[in-house]
Motif scaffolding. Sequence first.
Motif, PDB file in Angstrom:
ATOM      1  N   SER A   1      15.765 -18.389  -9.747  1.00 20.17           N
ATOM      2  CA  SER A   1      16.513 -19.562 -10.167  1.00 20.17           C
ATOM      3  C   SER A   1      17.662 -19.822  -9.209  1.00 20.17           C
ATOM      4  O   SER A   1      17.933 -20.963  -8.834  1.00 20.17           O
ATOM      5  CB  SER A   1      17.053 -19.358 -11.582  1.00 20.17           C
ATOM      6  N   VAL A   2      18.324 -18.728  -8.798  1.00 13.72           N
ATOM      7  CA  VAL A   2      19.453 -18.885  -7.904  1.00 13.72           C
ATOM      8  C   VAL A   2      19.691 -17.585  -7.160  1.00 13.72           C
ATOM      9  O   VAL A   2      19.381 -16.494  -7.650  1.00 13.72           O
ATOM     10  CB  VAL A   2      20.729 -19.301  -8.690  1.00 13.72           C
ATOM     11  N   ALA A   3      20.217 -17.698  -5.941  1.00 14.16           N
ATOM     12  CA  ALA A   3      20.697 -16.554  -5.160  1.00 14.16           C
ATOM     13  C   ALA A   3      22.009 -16.977  -4.527  1.00 14.16           C
ATOM     14  O   ALA A   3      22.139 -18.116  -4.053  1.00 14.16           O
ATOM     15  CB  ALA A   3      19.682 -16.157  -4.101  1.00 14.16           C
ATOM     16  N   ARG A   4      22.994 -16.047  -4.493  1.00 14.16           N
ATOM     17  CA  ARG A   4      24.335 -16.453  -4.074  1.00 14.16           C
ATOM     18  C   ARG A   4      24.983 -15.426  -3.158  1.00 14.16           C
ATOM     19  O   ARG A   4      24.672 -14.233  -3.195  1.00 14.16           O
ATOM     20  CB  ARG A   4      25.239 -16.635  -5.298  1.00 14.16           C
ATOM     21  N   MET A   5      25.920 -15.922  -2.370  1.00 20.75           N
ATOM     22  CA  MET A   5      26.882 -15.092  -1.657  1.00 20.75           C
ATOM     23  C   MET A   5      28.235 -15.688  -2.019  1.00 20.75           C
ATOM     24  O   MET A   5      28.493 -16.862  -1.744  1.00 20.75           O
ATOM     25  CB  MET A   5      26.637 -15.156  -0.138  1.00 20.75           C
ATOM     26  N   LYS A   6      29.112 -14.866  -2.624  1.00 21.86           N
ATOM     27  CA  LYS A   6      30.313 -15.460  -3.179  1.00 21.86           C
ATOM     28  C   LYS A   6      31.507 -14.524  -3.090  1.00 21.86           C
ATOM     29  O   LYS A   6      31.376 -13.314  -2.865  1.00 21.86           O
ATOM     30  CB  LYS A   6      30.084 -15.882  -4.625  1.00 21.86           C
ATOM     31  N   HIS A   7      32.691 -15.110  -3.307  1.00 17.94           N
ATOM     32  CA  HIS A   7      33.950 -14.371  -3.380  1.00 17.94           C
ATOM     33  C   HIS A   7      34.640 -14.767  -4.669  1.00 17.94           C
ATOM     34  O   HIS A   7      34.776 -15.950  -4.982  1.00 17.94           O
ATOM     35  CB  HIS A   7      34.841 -14.705  -2.177  1.00 17.94           C
ATOM     36  N   SER A   8      35.074 -13.744  -5.432  1.00 17.83           N
ATOM     37  CA  SER A   8      35.724 -14.025  -6.707  1.00 17.83           C
ATOM     38  C   SER A   8      36.567 -12.829  -7.107  1.00 17.83           C
ATOM     39  O   SER A   8      36.105 -11.687  -7.050  1.00 17.83           O
ATOM     40  CB  SER A   8      34.670 -14.310  -7.794  1.00 17.83           C
TER      41      SER A   8
ATOM     42  N   ILE B   1      33.215 -16.994   3.385  1.00 18.44           N
ATOM     43  CA  ILE B   1      33.041 -17.053   1.937  1.00 18.44           C
ATOM     44  C   ILE B   1      34.372 -17.309   1.245  1.00 18.44           C
ATOM     45  O   ILE B   1      34.472 -18.125   0.321  1.00 18.44           O
ATOM     46  CB  ILE B   1      32.424 -15.734   1.417  1.00 18.44           C
ATOM     47  N   LYS B   2      35.410 -16.621   1.712  1.00 16.12           N
ATOM     48  CA  LYS B   2      36.711 -16.735   1.048  1.00 16.12           C
ATOM     49  C   LYS B   2      37.368 -18.083   1.307  1.00 16.12           C
ATOM     50  O   LYS B   2      37.972 -18.670   0.394  1.00 16.12           O
ATOM     51  CB  LYS B   2      37.620 -15.604   1.517  1.00 16.12           C
ATOM     52  N   ASP B   3      37.242 -18.578   2.533  1.00 16.28           N
ATOM     53  CA  ASP B   3      37.964 -19.795   2.899  1.00 16.28           C
ATOM     54  C   ASP B   3      37.149 -21.070   2.711  1.00 16.28           C
ATOM     55  O   ASP B   3      37.702 -22.113   2.337  1.00 16.28           O
ATOM     56  CB  ASP B   3      38.422 -19.719   4.359  1.00 16.28           C
ATOM     57  N   ASP B   4      35.855 -20.985   2.985  1.00 16.00           N
ATOM     58  CA  ASP B   4      35.033 -22.199   2.983  1.00 16.00           C
ATOM     59  C   ASP B   4      34.180 -22.370   1.730  1.00 16.00           C
ATOM     60  O   ASP B   4      33.503 -23.381   1.579  1.00 16.00           O
ATOM     61  CB  ASP B   4      34.125 -22.210   4.221  1.00 16.00           C
ATOM     62  N   GLY B   5      34.183 -21.372   0.854  1.00 15.36           N
ATOM     63  CA  GLY B   5      33.427 -21.522  -0.383  1.00 15.36           C
ATOM     64  C   GLY B   5      32.157 -20.699  -0.404  1.00 15.36           C
ATOM     65  O   GLY B   5      31.692 -20.174   0.608  1.00 15.36           O
ATOM     66  N   ASN B   6      31.586 -20.581  -1.572  1.00 12.47           N
ATOM     67  CA  ASN B   6      30.411 -19.744  -1.798  1.00 12.47           C
ATOM     68  C   ASN B   6      29.136 -20.413  -1.293  1.00 12.47           C
ATOM     69  O   ASN B   6      29.066 -21.632  -1.149  1.00 12.47           O
ATOM     70  CB  ASN B   6      30.274 -19.436  -3.293  1.00 12.47           C
ATOM     71  N   PHE B   7      28.140 -19.562  -1.030  1.00 16.81           N
ATOM     72  CA  PHE B   7      26.814 -20.064  -0.663  1.00 16.81           C
ATOM     73  C   PHE B   7      25.883 -19.892  -1.853  1.00 16.81           C
ATOM     74  O   PHE B   7      25.903 -18.866  -2.526  1.00 16.81           O
ATOM     75  CB  PHE B   7      26.253 -19.292   0.531  1.00 16.81           C
ATOM     76  N   GLU B   8      25.048 -20.894  -2.088  1.00 15.96           N
ATOM     77  CA  GLU B   8      24.124 -20.826  -3.212  1.00 15.96           C
ATOM     78  C   GLU B   8      22.804 -21.491  -2.845  1.00 15.96           C
ATOM     79  O   GLU B   8      22.787 -22.585  -2.277  1.00 15.96           O
ATOM     80  CB  GLU B   8      24.730 -21.523  -4.430  1.00 15.96           C
ATOM     81  N   ALA B   9      21.712 -20.795  -3.134  1.00 17.80           N
ATOM     82  CA  ALA B   9      20.370 -21.358  -2.943  1.00 17.80           C
ATOM     83  C   ALA B   9      19.654 -21.326  -4.285  1.00 17.80           C
ATOM     84  O   ALA B   9      19.727 -20.325  -5.018  1.00 17.80           O
ATOM     85  CB  ALA B   9      19.597 -20.545  -1.907  1.00 17.80           C
TER      86      ALA B   9
END
Length: 579
Positions: free
Chosen positions: A281-288, A245-253
């Motif tokens: 509408s959306v579901a995410r796995m993210k780093h911020s 998540i941190k290096d390759d970017g967030n996941f979003e469906a």
Amino acid sequence: MGETKNIVLFAAISIAVFFGYNALFISPQQEALQREAAQQAATQVEDGIAPKEAAPVDMDSAEASDTALPEPDNSDIGHVKIVTPELSGSLSLRGARFDDLLLVNHKVSMEEGADEIRLLRNAGQPDAYYARFGWAASRQESDFVPGPRSAWTADSDTLTPDQPVTLAWDNGDGVRYLMKVEVDDKFMFTVTQTVINSTDEVLQVAPYGMITRRGEPKTDGLYILHEGPLGVFDNKLEERTYSDIKDDGNFEATDITGGWMGITGKYWMATLIPDQKASLSVARMKHSGGAYRVDYVENWQQIDAGGSLESQSRFYAGAKIVSTIDAYAEKYDIALFDRTIDWGWLWFFTKPIFAGLHWLFQATGNYGIAILAMTVILKLILFPLANKSYRSMSHMKDAQPKIKKLQERYKDDKQKLQQEMMALYQKEKINPMAGCLPMIPQIFIFFALYKTLYVTIEMRHQPFFGWITDLSARDTLTPVNLFGLIDWTPPAMIAIGVLPILMGITMWLQQKLNPQTSMDPTQQKVMSFLPIIFTFIMAGFSSGLVLYWTWNNLLSIAQQSFIMKREHARREAQGKTSS
């Protein structure tokens, strides 16, 4: 026969490399990255969520007002106490956060007086770990919907399986928000949110849920175990490590129905479970901002003037107990919820292995005995393959004098030697590949059992007998410090336990039973050193796994000796009769 030995050697070295790499390089725990400083954490705020179609509101602006504050208000305005047979902690009235949760039946170690496992931690801490539910709205006022700083009220100060609690918050502009929280006697919270619109206008709102974890927790670092964000989106399991998540970017469906998403560790997890029929509408796995988050938001829904809207979702926070998770998956029809436990890509094989072990544990009361009994059962199932293999080995052993004569006679004609050897194999009923037959299912069984012992909490802190007090941990009784008589803890590299030593001895004994055929000197040396290599490799693995391998070796030695002696006697009797 040389080809057979190459295959066996290749398989053995492959296993050695696989487990050696994990044990010697990956398994030793790397220290977690330094935690964010407390002051820095205090200035961090979670970015909000709203449906994608919420123009001009975007995904990260529903709580954007908080980002303008130098220090978000995390002051304590009271809590609702959580008391269940499995959980203790509290629900903060500041932001209606689940941010204080202990697992009362699980300790950090087996030492007397050990602390309970802490799952969730207060939002003001640098390693905060918490969950929230709320609403996004098409209106842009920061105080139109409750946010992370909102002060809720509660109709009770304690939440139990028999006593739900309803939280309330009023925006002062004709809209009231209610949140009924229920909990069962295990680990499942049910959150029912209601919006009451007392205004004379039509409102657009969308319910959401989020789990936030600040900092990067310490993990085992083994690729066979997933730790970090994961979820099921449109019946497809998605797993992301913290570094992913941190290096390759967030996941979003987007535009999905139901599913679930959460953050998992080896034995514990926090997971959001929206209504399984709800359109997201959306579901995410993210780093911020130094934090990892999973979240979802449903599609916009309309509330007429004077009307109300209700939304229900669930939140699992606790231990990954197989029977509990399976029961929830069936009860609430949660797609692939069993994959919260990392069964691996051989799940269709790993799960039955665990089911058999657990049934034997219930029958015997000891997982060590269950492992021994399971090994016997597997041996019986695989007996036809082993019988065929050991009979061929017996024929090979009896044929050794003839093989050596052929090798001497045709040592300068490799092609002729091969032809004569094949003719001899056919005459003596020798199958060069037969020795590999039992190895193939054994490899799958070994990996499945390894996975089961490593990832299932049912094995955690389970004793066997004597010095083995935890089958999920390595054997620490080592002759290096005279079995504890010397007050010294040797380095893990040389602290070889009693069980791994016994395993190495049984592996050497089994090797001696096999027919000694001519092979390359280098191969002979590698084969002779394999028991020693595996002894050092297996020293770092769980006692339960080493117990299985040792017992399996002993059974194989007994089985192989019996079959080979019987076959040898039968062939001798047959030879006397024919003469």
